[in-house]
Design a protein around this motif. Sequence first.
Motif, PDB file in Angstrom:
ATOM      1  N   ARG A  17      11.605  27.054 -13.051  1.00  0.00           N
ATOM      2  CA  ARG A  17      11.870  28.160 -14.241  1.00  0.00           C
ATOM      3  C   ARG A  17      12.732  28.160 -14.713  1.00  0.00           C
ATOM      4  NH1 ARG A  17       7.518  28.462 -18.048  1.00  0.00           N
ATOM      5  NH2 ARG A  17       8.051  30.044 -19.042  1.00  0.00           N
ATOM      6  N   TRP A  18      13.598  28.043 -16.451  1.00  0.00           N
ATOM      7  CA  TRP A  18      14.931  28.881 -16.626  1.00  0.00           C
ATOM      8  C   TRP A  18      14.423  29.690 -17.592  1.00  0.00           C
ATOM      9  CZ3 TRP A  18      20.038  28.498 -16.141  1.00  0.00           C
ATOM     10  CH2 TRP A  18      20.899  29.175 -17.201  1.00  0.00           C
ATOM     11  N   ARG A  19      14.887  30.397 -17.414  1.00  0.00           N
ATOM     12  CA  ARG A  19      14.516  32.147 -18.589  1.00  0.00           C
ATOM     13  C   ARG A  19      15.794  32.564 -19.661  1.00  0.00           C
ATOM     14  NH1 ARG A  19      10.160  34.034 -16.650  1.00  0.00           N
ATOM     15  NH2 ARG A  19       9.883  33.793 -14.616  1.00  0.00           N
ATOM     16  N   PRO A  22      18.750  27.412 -23.265  1.00  0.00           N
ATOM     17  CA  PRO A  22      20.049  26.963 -22.182  1.00  0.00           C
ATOM     18  C   PRO A  22      21.160  27.074 -23.159  1.00  0.00           C
ATOM     19  CG  PRO A  22      17.961  25.492 -23.209  1.00  0.00           C
ATOM     20  CD  PRO A  22      17.673  27.206 -23.801  1.00  0.00           C
ATOM     21  N   ALA A  83      12.046  25.273 -21.287  1.00  0.00           N
ATOM     22  CA  ALA A  83      12.547  26.341 -19.915  1.00  0.00           C
ATOM     23  C   ALA A  83      11.464  25.091 -18.243  1.00  0.00           C
ATOM     24  CB  ALA A  83      10.524  27.237 -19.582  1.00  0.00           C
ATOM     25  N   THR A  86      15.333  22.949 -18.456  1.00  0.00           N
ATOM     26  CA  THR A  86      16.424  22.821 -18.449  1.00  0.00           C
ATOM     27  C   THR A  86      16.953  22.833 -17.090  1.00  0.00           C
ATOM     28  OG1 THR A  86      16.276  24.738 -20.744  1.00  0.00           O
ATOM     29  CG2 THR A  86      18.103  24.869 -18.538  1.00  0.00           C
ATOM     30  N   SER A  87      18.337  22.663 -17.333  1.00  0.00           N
ATOM     31  CA  SER A  87      18.889  22.170 -15.061  1.00  0.00           C
ATOM     32  C   SER A  87      19.264  23.659 -15.016  1.00  0.00           C
ATOM     33  CB  SER A  87      19.413  21.095 -14.981  1.00  0.00           C
ATOM     34  OG  SER A  87      20.741  21.418 -16.468  1.00  0.00           O
ATOM     35  N   PRO A  88      19.524  23.711 -13.292  1.00  0.00           N
ATOM     36  CA  PRO A  88      19.568  24.984 -13.243  1.00  0.00           C
ATOM     37  C   PRO A  88      20.905  26.030 -13.554  1.00  0.00           C
ATOM     38  CG  PRO A  88      18.612  24.114 -11.324  1.00  0.00           C
ATOM     39  CD  PRO A  88      18.928  22.748 -12.967  1.00  0.00           C
ATOM     40  N   ASN A  89      21.964  25.102 -13.881  1.00  0.00           N
ATOM     41  CA  ASN A  89      22.946  25.265 -14.406  1.00  0.00           C
ATOM     42  C   ASN A  89      22.881  25.478 -16.145  1.00  0.00           C
ATOM     43  OD1 ASN A  89      23.083  22.732 -15.650  1.00  0.00           O
ATOM     44  ND2 ASN A  89      25.409  22.361 -14.771  1.00  0.00           N
ATOM     45  N   GLY A  90      21.721  25.916 -16.357  1.00  0.00           N
ATOM     46  CA  GLY A  90      21.489  26.116 -17.864  1.00  0.00           C
ATOM     47  C   GLY A  90      22.058  24.666 -19.061  1.00  0.00           C
TER      48      GLY A  90
END
Length: 252
Positions: A17-19, A22, A83, A86-90
């Motif tokens: 999960r990306w918070r 992006p 959320a 989005t890959s872990p690098n944004g």
Amino acid sequence: MLTGLDTGYEGKFDFPRWRGPPTTPWMLATVPRTGSTWLSHGLWATGCLGAPLEYLNFEAGGPYTFANGAPSLQQELWRSLLARRTSPNGVFGVKCFPAQLEALVAANPPLLDDVLALLLPRGGPKRIVYLVRRDRDAHAASYARATLSGVWRKEQERDGAAPAYSADAVDTAMRWIDAQAAAWEAMFRDLAVTPLRLCYEDALADPEGTVAEVAHYLGIAIDPAAAIPVPSIEKQTRDPAWSPRTGRASAG
């Protein structure tokens, strides 16, 4: 939507999960039958370029048919995808056809505003990768055959008669392709956007080079350790009757 088959839209393929928004949103702009699904999965597999699939496809048979005709659900889904995809690098990517954006004009303007604010911000960076197919005759034949048969992926192929070659269907497909390409070009002009232009044939000849080109355009470093497994995309069976040269000859 295909059943009993991993297409890439399943929750098990979500990123952690990306918070927040992006940091590097981008669009893969194209039209049907350009090899865009194959390319999008190749970019996604890096684990560094988002997962650029058709997140605005709500039409019947699409990945999000359940949200068709439900604007609030579509907006909720979009926020969820930001959320989850989005890959872990944004990086967040989305693949779009002109018809999908045009459908939002009438059916869900608030969602369209949200999409455009993210991907085409006023005064901000506009990152668009535009994929085309150089061989227009083959493109039109492929589009026509898929439209007549309803077979858009290898996994949908079944035993039985394929549709007969139709010069009228190919001509119609060519007009559709030209109209959609013109819609993209008009948008690029109106927004003063200079997209990264790619050809399917070049990407097929050099997949790794194409991935590197997209990453450079987006300003993203590819980390080999970030690579992830994604569903494979198989090339559809070629029907000699639908090759542009053979088809035209057989059509008289």
